[in-house]
Write a protein that holds these residues in place. Structure first.
Motif, mmCIF file in Angstrom:
data_model
loop_
_atom_site.group_PDB
_atom_site.id
_atom_site.type_symbol
_atom_site.label_atom_id
_atom_site.label_comp_id
_atom_site.label_asym_id
_atom_site.label_seq_id
_atom_site.Cartn_x
_atom_site.Cartn_y
_atom_site.Cartn_z
ATOM 1 N N GLN A 3 49.988 61.168 36.949
ATOM 2 C CA GLN A 3 49.096 60.463 36.032
ATOM 3 C C GLN A 3 48.598 59.184 36.685
ATOM 4 O OE1 GLN A 3 50.889 59.231 32.345
ATOM 5 N NE2 GLN A 3 48.934 59.125 31.279
ATOM 6 N N PHE A 4 47.277 59.001 36.647
ATOM 7 C CA PHE A 4 46.630 57.820 37.215
ATOM 8 C C PHE A 4 46.118 56.960 36.061
ATOM 9 C CE2 PHE A 4 42.620 55.905 38.980
ATOM 10 C CZ PHE A 4 43.245 55.003 39.837
ATOM 11 N N LYS A 5 46.475 55.671 36.071
ATOM 12 C CA LYS A 5 46.065 54.753 35.016
ATOM 13 C C LYS A 5 45.380 53.538 35.618
ATOM 14 C CE LYS A 5 50.065 55.705 31.985
ATOM 15 N NZ LYS A 5 51.220 55.067 31.299
ATOM 16 N N VAL A 6 44.389 53.041 34.905
ATOM 17 C CA VAL A 6 43.707 51.808 35.285
ATOM 18 C C VAL A 6 43.503 50.982 34.027
ATOM 19 C CG1 VAL A 6 41.677 50.778 36.375
ATOM 20 C CG2 VAL A 6 42.470 53.028 37.114
ATOM 21 N N TRP A 7 43.869 49.689 34.079
ATOM 22 C CA TRP A 7 43.615 48.841 32.917
ATOM 23 C C TRP A 7 43.491 47.385 33.366
ATOM 24 C CZ3 TRP A 7 48.483 50.549 34.158
ATOM 25 C CH2 TRP A 7 49.520 49.615 34.200
ATOM 26 N N TYR A 8 42.768 46.625 32.549
ATOM 27 C CA TYR A 8 42.679 45.191 32.786
ATOM 28 C C TYR A 8 43.995 44.540 32.382
ATOM 29 C CZ TYR A 8 37.657 45.626 33.530
ATOM 30 O OH TYR A 8 36.437 45.969 34.038
ATOM 31 N N LEU A 9 44.501 43.660 33.222
ATOM 32 C CA LEU A 9 45.789 43.034 32.971
ATOM 33 C C LEU A 9 45.826 42.367 31.594
ATOM 34 C CD1 LEU A 9 48.590 42.059 33.882
ATOM 35 C CD2 LEU A 9 47.459 40.129 35.001
ATOM 36 N N LEU A 35 49.039 36.313 38.620
ATOM 37 C CA LEU A 35 47.817 37.108 38.502
ATOM 38 C C LEU A 35 46.886 36.536 37.434
ATOM 39 C CD1 LEU A 35 49.269 40.722 38.797
ATOM 40 C CD2 LEU A 35 48.075 39.405 40.557
ATOM 41 N N LEU A 36 47.452 36.033 36.352
ATOM 42 C CA LEU A 36 46.624 35.422 35.318
ATOM 43 C C LEU A 36 45.990 34.127 35.826
ATOM 44 C CD1 LEU A 36 48.902 36.008 32.192
ATOM 45 C CD2 LEU A 36 46.784 37.204 32.770
ATOM 46 N N ALA A 37 46.717 33.392 36.649
ATOM 47 C CA ALA A 37 46.130 32.207 37.274
ATOM 48 C C ALA A 37 45.019 32.597 38.231
ATOM 49 C CB ALA A 37 47.216 31.413 38.003
ATOM 50 N N GLU A 38 45.224 33.688 38.974
ATOM 51 C CA GLU A 38 44.220 34.152 39.927
ATOM 52 C C GLU A 38 42.930 34.558 39.221
ATOM 53 O OE1 GLU A 38 42.397 35.440 43.503
ATOM 54 O OE2 GLU A 38 43.949 33.996 42.999
ATOM 55 N N GLU A 39 43.034 35.083 38.012
ATOM 56 C CA GLU A 39 41.815 35.408 37.266
ATOM 57 C C GLU A 39 40.970 34.167 37.043
ATOM 58 O OE1 GLU A 39 42.442 37.565 33.673
ATOM 59 O OE2 GLU A 39 43.386 39.278 34.658
ATOM 60 N N GLU A 42 39.189 33.370 40.499
ATOM 61 C CA GLU A 42 38.098 34.283 40.836
ATOM 62 C C GLU A 42 37.018 34.303 39.763
ATOM 63 O OE1 GLU A 42 37.590 35.815 43.553
ATOM 64 O OE2 GLU A 42 39.534 35.740 44.572
ATOM 65 N N GLU A 43 37.394 33.864 38.559
ATOM 66 C CA GLU A 43 36.491 33.963 37.408
ATOM 67 C C GLU A 43 36.043 35.406 37.208
ATOM 68 O OE1 GLU A 43 33.440 31.062 38.137
ATOM 69 O OE2 GLU A 43 34.739 29.415 37.503
ATOM 70 N N GLU A 44 36.946 36.312 37.544
ATOM 71 C CA GLU A 44 36.731 37.750 37.387
ATOM 72 C C GLU A 44 38.037 38.357 36.874
ATOM 73 O OE1 GLU A 44 33.925 39.169 37.732
ATOM 74 O OE2 GLU A 44 32.736 38.264 39.337
ATOM 75 N N PRO A 45 37.971 39.488 36.185
ATOM 76 C CA PRO A 45 39.192 40.076 35.614
ATOM 77 C C PRO A 45 40.064 40.757 36.653
ATOM 78 C CG PRO A 45 37.305 41.496 35.165
ATOM 79 C CD PRO A 45 36.747 40.246 35.797
ATOM 80 N N GLY A 46 41.372 40.724 36.419
ATOM 81 C CA GLY A 46 42.315 41.455 37.244
ATOM 82 C C GLY A 46 42.461 42.873 36.733
ATOM 83 N N PHE A 57 56.591 55.855 40.678
ATOM 84 C CA PHE A 57 55.251 55.286 40.492
ATOM 85 C C PHE A 57 54.957 54.281 41.596
ATOM 86 C CE2 PHE A 57 57.989 52.324 38.154
ATOM 87 C CZ PHE A 57 57.537 51.102 38.608
ATOM 88 N N ALA A 58 53.686 54.031 41.787
ATOM 89 C CA ALA A 58 53.196 52.983 42.681
ATOM 90 C C ALA A 58 52.166 52.165 41.913
ATOM 91 C CB ALA A 58 52.581 53.578 43.945
ATOM 92 N N LEU A 59 52.142 50.874 42.189
ATOM 93 C CA LEU A 59 51.385 49.928 41.375
ATOM 94 C C LEU A 59 50.669 48.937 42.277
ATOM 95 C CD1 LEU A 59 51.106 48.697 38.379
ATOM 96 C CD2 LEU A 59 53.101 47.328 39.000
ATOM 97 N N MET A 60 49.440 48.575 41.927
ATOM 98 C CA MET A 60 48.722 47.590 42.737
ATOM 99 C C MET A 60 47.706 46.818 41.906
ATOM 100 S SD MET A 60 46.643 48.092 46.304
ATOM 101 C CE MET A 60 45.903 46.692 47.164
ATOM 102 N N PRO A 61 47.818 45.488 41.860
ATOM 103 C CA PRO A 61 46.794 44.662 41.202
ATOM 104 C C PRO A 61 45.622 44.411 42.151
ATOM 105 C CG PRO A 61 48.959 43.567 41.284
ATOM 106 C CD PRO A 61 48.978 44.694 42.266
ATOM 107 N N ASN A 62 44.425 44.326 41.593
ATOM 108 C CA ASN A 62 43.223 44.001 42.352
ATOM 109 C C ASN A 62 42.318 43.115 41.519
ATOM 110 O OD1 ASN A 62 42.967 45.684 45.043
ATOM 111 N ND2 ASN A 62 43.874 47.070 43.546
ATOM 112 N N VAL A 63 41.332 42.553 42.168
ATOM 113 C CA VAL A 63 40.308 41.763 41.500
ATOM 114 C C VAL A 63 38.965 42.428 41.752
ATOM 115 C CG1 VAL A 63 39.127 39.539 41.384
ATOM 116 C CG2 VAL A 63 41.607 39.617 41.720
#
Length: 371
Positions: A3-9, A35-39, A42-46, A57-63
């Motif tokens: 199962q592949f999932k994608v969501w905004y933090l 990560l919330l500080a990084e948002e 960047e002024e963009e969502p994580g 499972f494997a997990l990775m945050p991105n901007v």
């Protein structure tokens, strides 16, 4: 079936923390607060990517950054994005040591980018997630050995650590001690935050730092609110703060994140004393490594004065939509022909600060120049 999932933090912090808690390797750059500080920076969502199969499972945050926001890309008729890891380091974390689940996550991320007008991916691979350079290479990313970064092995005795300093660094530390400088872990209150920010802004103005390293004020405040951050202060005999640095605490590693000093106090060598003090503090707290990182030639020379141990640092990049990338670069070259020989990825973001609004004061990520 996986199962592949994608969501905004921001949409489901609890789900992210549920998986994060189970990961074998965690870095402060994966912690929710960071990560919330990084948002804010960047002024963009994580965006969180997850692949799960048979309990692993494997997990990775991105901007995700919108290309159309660039001042010279506002005439685009379609919306495009690019994807980067949060500043400063990124990479996949997992509850398994098996590479298969991590490779499948990368494959699904590629499909996601291809279907969502994400033009390029760029990963700053955490040097302590050592297995990932090969995984990215095997999945079609361009892997670049950026540099060999500096770290201090805290498993040595304090005497061995100091003996490993260059002779000029040891002299500068002794001078700082004669000048009456002292180190403390400061309260992360509004007064100390303001002191740090003002000092850092002055340092960055002198260095003429470029915008892609800048942080806005909201990021800075949230960064110091993180449980994983510590604010180290160097004070002179009058109690004035003459140098300051921020450390991020991982499981076994302390990362030196930001630092600055008062130029008027430079002859007291407060920056040398700050790094020395943070290294010894990290050892006393029971950490195994103090990571000083990399940077420009001057910064590497400065950091290298504290240790001769190095670790390889890689970046991984991938063009997901070659035709669009070529067109974006063409538009950029028309605006900035004088920079077309620069090596940068993605090229269309070189000099991106031109024409950008600066409604908030900024500080720059990195460390102060060598004294």
């Amino acid at each position: 079936m996986g199962q592949f999932k994608v969501w905004y933090l921001q949409d489901d912090i609890r789900q992210y923390e549920f998986y994060l808690e189970k990961c074998l390797k965690k870095t402060p750059y994966h912690f929710t607060e960071y990560l919330l500080a990084e948002e804010e920076a960047e002024e963009e969502p994580g965006l969180i990517f997850l692949y799960e199969e048979n309990g692993e499972f494997a997990l990775m945050p991105n901007v995700i950054r919108k290309v159309n926001r660039l001042p010279y890309m506002k005439e685009l008729t379609k919306n495009f994005w690019d994807m980067i890891t949060p500043y400063e380091y990124g990479g996949i974390i997992s509850n398994s040591s098996d590479f298969a689940v991590k490779r499948k996550l990368i494959e699904h991320m590629d499909h996601y980018c291809n279907s969502r007008h994400i033009v390029v991916q760029f990963v700053r691979v955490n040097p302590y997630l050592s297995e990932f350079p090969d995984i990215y290479r095997q999945n079609g990313y361009q892997l670049i050995h950026s540099c060999r970064q500096v770290y201090v092995d805290l498993r040595q005795t304090e005497e061995q650590i100091v003996k490993g300093y260059r002779s000029n660094v040891r002299r500068n530390i002794k001078r700082a001690e004669r000048e009456g400088l002292r180190f403390e872990i400061g309260d992360k209150n509004s007064e100390n935050i303001e002191i740090f920010q003002n000092m850092y802004e002055k340092a960055m103005e002198l260095l003429e730092a470029r915008r892609f390293l800048y942080f806005n004020e909201r990021y800075f405040q949230k960064l110091l609110a993180c449980n994983c951050s510590r604010l180290g202060l160097v004070l002179d005999g009058t109690g004035k703060v003459v140098a300051a640095g921020i450390m991020l605490l991982g499981q076994e590693i302390v990362y030196y994140h930001l630092g600055c000093f008062d130029r008027q106090s430079a002859m007291q060598r407060p920056m040398n004393y700050l790094i020395h003090s943070m290294i010894l503090w990290s050892k006393k707290e029971g950490y195994g490594i103090c990571h000083l990182g990399g940077g420009s030639r001057n910064l590497m020379q400065f950091k290298g004065g504290y240790s001769n141990t190095r670790i390889d640092y890689y970046t991984a990049s991938k063009i997901c939509d070659g035709d669009t990338y070529t067109e974006l670069c063409r538009i950029w070259r028309e605006q900035f022909p004088e920079f077309e020989d620069k090596e940068y990825f993605p090229m269309y973001r070189y000099n991106e600060d031109v024409g950008m609004e600066k409604d908030n004061p900024f500080v720059c990520g990195g460390v102060a120049e060598e004294q």
